[in-house]
Design a protein around this motif. Structure first.
Motif, PDB file in Angstrom:
ATOM      1  N   UNK A  74      36.844  46.171  43.364  1.00  0.00           N
ATOM      2  CA  UNK A  74      36.445  44.774  43.276  1.00  0.00           C
ATOM      3  C   UNK A  74      36.416  44.324  41.826  1.00  0.00           C
ATOM      4  N   UNK A  75      36.070  43.073  41.595  1.00  0.00           N
ATOM      5  CA  UNK A  75      36.159  42.506  40.242  1.00  0.00           C
ATOM      6  C   UNK A  75      35.207  43.195  39.266  1.00  0.00           C
ATOM      7  N   UNK A  76      34.053  43.623  39.734  1.00  0.00           N
ATOM      8  CA  UNK A  76      33.113  44.300  38.837  1.00  0.00           C
ATOM      9  C   UNK A  76      33.650  45.651  38.403  1.00  0.00           C
ATOM     10  N   UNK A  77      34.224  46.387  39.338  1.00  0.00           N
ATOM     11  CA  UNK A  77      34.772  47.704  39.012  1.00  0.00           C
ATOM     12  C   UNK A  77      35.979  47.581  38.091  1.00  0.00           C
ATOM     13  N   UNK A  78      36.835  46.608  38.366  1.00  0.00           N
ATOM     14  CA  UNK A  78      37.989  46.381  37.487  1.00  0.00           C
ATOM     15  C   UNK A  78      37.513  45.972  36.104  1.00  0.00           C
ATOM     16  N   UNK A 103      30.367  37.166  44.784  1.00  0.00           N
ATOM     17  CA  UNK A 103      30.666  38.417  45.479  1.00  0.00           C
ATOM     18  C   UNK A 103      31.908  39.029  44.827  1.00  0.00           C
ATOM     19  N   UNK A 104      31.844  40.292  44.379  1.00  0.00           N
ATOM     20  CA  UNK A 104      32.967  40.866  43.632  1.00  0.00           C
ATOM     21  C   UNK A 104      34.177  41.236  44.470  1.00  0.00           C
ATOM     22  N   UNK A 105      33.991  41.415  45.791  1.00  0.00           N
ATOM     23  CA  UNK A 105      35.116  41.783  46.646  1.00  0.00           C
ATOM     24  C   UNK A 105      36.024  40.591  46.890  1.00  0.00           C
ATOM     25  N   UNK A 106      37.295  40.875  47.121  1.00  0.00           N
ATOM     26  CA  UNK A 106      38.258  39.812  47.393  1.00  0.00           C
ATOM     27  C   UNK A 106      37.923  39.112  48.706  1.00  0.00           C
ATOM     28  N   UNK A 107      38.057  37.798  48.738  1.00  0.00           N
ATOM     29  CA  UNK A 107      37.789  37.010  49.945  1.00  0.00           C
ATOM     30  C   UNK A 107      38.959  37.105  50.913  1.00  0.00           C
ATOM     31  N   UNK A 108      38.656  37.357  52.170  1.00  0.00           N
ATOM     32  CA  UNK A 108      39.671  37.301  53.223  1.00  0.00           C
ATOM     33  C   UNK A 108      39.145  36.465  54.377  1.00  0.00           C
ATOM     34  N   UNK A 123      45.269  46.107  23.913  1.00  0.00           N
ATOM     35  CA  UNK A 123      45.390  44.758  24.486  1.00  0.00           C
ATOM     36  C   UNK A 123      46.490  44.723  25.542  1.00  0.00           C
ATOM     37  N   UNK A 124      47.584  45.446  25.283  1.00  0.00           N
ATOM     38  CA  UNK A 124      48.673  45.504  26.259  1.00  0.00           C
ATOM     39  C   UNK A 124      48.200  46.201  27.537  1.00  0.00           C
ATOM     40  N   UNK A 125      47.544  47.360  27.392  1.00  0.00           N
ATOM     41  CA  UNK A 125      47.056  48.083  28.568  1.00  0.00           C
ATOM     42  C   UNK A 125      46.015  47.267  29.319  1.00  0.00           C
ATOM     43  N   UNK A 126      45.199  46.529  28.581  1.00  0.00           N
ATOM     44  CA  UNK A 126      44.150  45.716  29.204  1.00  0.00           C
ATOM     45  C   UNK A 126      44.732  44.635  30.101  1.00  0.00           C
ATOM     46  N   UNK A 127      45.924  44.146  29.744  1.00  0.00           N
ATOM     47  CA  UNK A 127      46.553  43.073  30.530  1.00  0.00           C
ATOM     48  C   UNK A 127      46.897  43.536  31.945  1.00  0.00           C
ATOM     49  N   UNK A 128      47.082  44.846  32.158  1.00  0.00           N
ATOM     50  CA  UNK A 128      47.416  45.342  33.499  1.00  0.00           C
ATOM     51  C   UNK A 128      46.205  45.349  34.424  1.00  0.00           C
ATOM     52  N   UNK A 129      45.042  44.996  33.889  1.00  0.00           N
ATOM     53  CA  UNK A 129      43.830  44.904  34.709  1.00  0.00           C
ATOM     54  C   UNK A 129      43.351  43.462  34.797  1.00  0.00           C
ATOM     55  N   UNK A 130      44.253  42.532  34.529  1.00  0.00           N
ATOM     56  CA  UNK A 130      43.929  41.110  34.600  1.00  0.00           C
ATOM     57  C   UNK A 130      44.637  40.454  35.770  1.00  0.00           C
ATOM     58  N   UNK A 131      44.315  39.209  36.012  1.00  0.00           N
ATOM     59  CA  UNK A 131      44.941  38.477  37.111  1.00  0.00           C
ATOM     60  C   UNK A 131      44.015  38.360  38.313  1.00  0.00           C
ATOM     61  N   UNK A 132      44.572  37.934  39.422  1.00  0.00           N
ATOM     62  CA  UNK A 132      43.802  37.642  40.631  1.00  0.00           C
ATOM     63  C   UNK A 132      43.904  38.779  41.630  1.00  0.00           C
ATOM     64  N   UNK A 133      42.766  39.154  42.207  1.00  0.00           N
ATOM     65  CA  UNK A 133      42.752  40.181  43.239  1.00  0.00           C
ATOM     66  C   UNK A 133      43.658  39.796  44.406  1.00  0.00           C
ATOM     67  N   UNK A 134      44.409  40.777  44.875  1.00  0.00           N
ATOM     68  CA  UNK A 134      45.304  40.631  46.025  1.00  0.00           C
ATOM     69  C   UNK A 134      46.520  39.757  45.731  1.00  0.00           C
ATOM     70  N   UNK A 179      39.140  53.291  40.854  1.00  0.00           N
ATOM     71  CA  UNK A 179      37.715  53.402  40.507  1.00  0.00           C
ATOM     72  C   UNK A 179      36.944  52.683  41.609  1.00  0.00           C
ATOM     73  N   UNK A 180      36.834  53.342  42.742  1.00  0.00           N
ATOM     74  CA  UNK A 180      36.308  52.720  43.966  1.00  0.00           C
ATOM     75  C   UNK A 180      34.837  53.074  44.135  1.00  0.00           C
ATOM     76  N   UNK A 181      33.982  52.041  44.255  1.00  0.00           N
ATOM     77  CA  UNK A 181      32.535  52.257  44.292  1.00  0.00           C
ATOM     78  C   UNK A 181      32.089  53.053  43.061  1.00  0.00           C
ATOM     79  N   UNK A 182      32.745  52.747  41.938  1.00  0.00           N
ATOM     80  CA  UNK A 182      32.441  53.351  40.632  1.00  0.00           C
ATOM     81  C   UNK A 182      32.608  54.872  40.673  1.00  0.00           C
ATOM     82  N   UNK A 183      33.590  55.328  41.435  1.00  0.00           N
ATOM     83  CA  UNK A 183      33.878  56.754  41.533  1.00  0.00           C
ATOM     84  C   UNK A 183      35.377  56.955  41.701  1.00  0.00           C
ATOM     85  N   UNK A 184      35.831  58.176  41.455  1.00  0.00           N
ATOM     86  CA  UNK A 184      37.251  58.512  41.554  1.00  0.00           C
ATOM     87  C   UNK A 184      37.714  58.484  43.003  1.00  0.00           C
TER      88      UNK A 184
END
Length: 394
Positions: A13-17, A286-291, A66-77, A206-211
């Motif tokens: 989710x957004x917090x973990x990312x 809510x950090x999870x993506x909306x569906x 900064x380049x590597x950080x960009x791969x963790x940006x954008x919109x979920x899903x 990094x799911x639920x703050x774990x591997x």
């Protein structure tokens, strides 16, 4: 009104990312080196390198991060897409083994990295040269209490992960530039500049703050092209349709299922309901993506008077377009910032919360789109007045 439906649409989710994204700085990361492979437009490796972060100038290191950080940006899903491995793949598959080997050795084995580079080169289709950039970090995850307090000394999890970014390399033109020492302008040489990544991934998740070695987080800049060949080569798993394609599928679904009942009022109602859910989800933080589910959209159709036959047809066509009872992400299927109305010759854009200003009408056998325009009407930037006279509309 559609109720919010929340489901882990992606594994992070957004917090973990955000937690991993904030580590992509020299003073926060435990990465010791940056690895790269420069590929020319003939798909040939012209440079492979390893650069120690500790020996880099600070500004240079920060540019890599900064380049590597960009791969963790954008919109979920939409830009950040969940990749899920089957249990059999985790147990024994060349793709998963390769990723695990890269992670386990911290990218240290030359032959393993080269094998990965070749896999990327065989599957990536980019115009011109590009850079494959990689780093491996080890994160002692601090314990976080239920009330959100973080305890650095309470780490129970060590998260070791790979970050990969694939970036086009653009050649700049030779231009005049200022030379301070001479206080003059001179012709400069052409330079090869690394652009923002178009592809990338984080592994494992990094799911639920774990591997979570059963998942990866895939980054794709272009919502029209998910680079399926790359996903197939690196992960060998199915990937969701590009967001642009999902939007087109949803639009076609409404037209095909509702036919003559696909009126402006119906489309407006569905759009408005989804916009409300996006706004409520954002407000709730809510950090999870909306569906939303098929049943929720069917309810929106029923609320605006669509017949049972047409709703039943939508039910069947939905499964064909998106999969049986699949959840969809509202931000992928509508533009929540505007409503767009098109004819072959005219295009009208309206803020979603003011769609009530537009209606359709048949006058004298001719179909019209009517727009309420009481004040501040401009044509080519010029304020105009509308003649203050009423006409009888038949």
């Amino acid at each position: 009104m559609i109720g919010i439906m929340r489901e882990r649409g992606i594994c992070m989710n957004t917090k973990e990312i955000g937690e991993i994204r904030r580590r992509q700085r020299r003073d926060r990361s435990n990465m010791t080196a940056i690895y790269g492979c420069y590929v020319n437009d003939n798909q040939e490796i012209i440079s492979e390198f390893k650069q120690s972060i500790g020996l880099m100038p600070e500004n240079e290191a920060e540019k890599y991060f900064a380049v590597l950080r960009r791969t963790l940006g954008g919109t979920l899903a939409k830009n950040l897409i969940d990749i899920t491995f089957k249990t059999s793949q985790v147990a024994d598959s060349p793709e998963h083994k390769l990723l695990m080997s890269l992670r386990q050795d911290g990218l240290g084995q030359d032959e393993v990295r080269l094998s990965f580079y070749k896999k990327v080169i065989e599957s990536v289709s980019l115009e011109g040269s590009y850079l494959i950039l990689m780093g491996c970090d080890t994160y002692d995850v601090p314990f976080k209490s239920k009330d959100g307090d973080t305890f650095q000394d309470g780490s129970e999890e060590t998260y070791r992960y790979l970050l990969c970014a694939i970036c086009p390399v653009k050649q700049t033109k030779a231009n005049l530039h200022y030379v301070p020492e001479e206080k003059q302008f001179h012709d400069g040489n052409m330079a090869n500049i690394v652009s923002a990544p178009v592809l990338g991934f984080l592994f494992p998740a990094f799911d639920h703050r774990a591997t979570n070695i059963y998942n990866a987080l895939y980054y794709c800049k272009d919502v029209k092209d998910n680079h399926e060949a790359f996903v197939q080569a690196v992960f060998n798993t199915p990937v969701a349709k590009p967001a642009h394609e999902q939007k087109q599928s949803f639009q076609a679904l409404l037209s095909r299922s509702l036919e003559e009942e696909c009126t402006m009022e119906v489309v407006q109602n569905v759009h408005n309901e989804l916009c409300q859910q996006i706004a409520m989800h954002k407000e709730s933080k809510i950090p999870d993506a909306l569906t939303v589910s098929k049943e929720q959209i069917k309810q929106a159709l029923q609320d605006c008077g669509v017949s049972e036959n047409r709703v039943a047809k939508f039910d069947i066509d939905y499964d064909e377009a998106f999969g049986f009872d699949a959840q969809i992400h509202p931000t992928n299927v509508i533009d929540h910032k505007k409503i767009e109305i098109k004819t072959p010759d005219v295009m009208i854009k309206v803020a979603p919360d003011r769609s009530d200003l537009i209606e359709t009408r048949v006058i004298g056998g001719v179909k019209y789109i009517l727009i309420q325009a009481d004040e501040n009407v401009e044509v080519n930037g010029v304020n105009i007045e509308i003649a203050d006279r009423e006409e009888t509309l038949v």
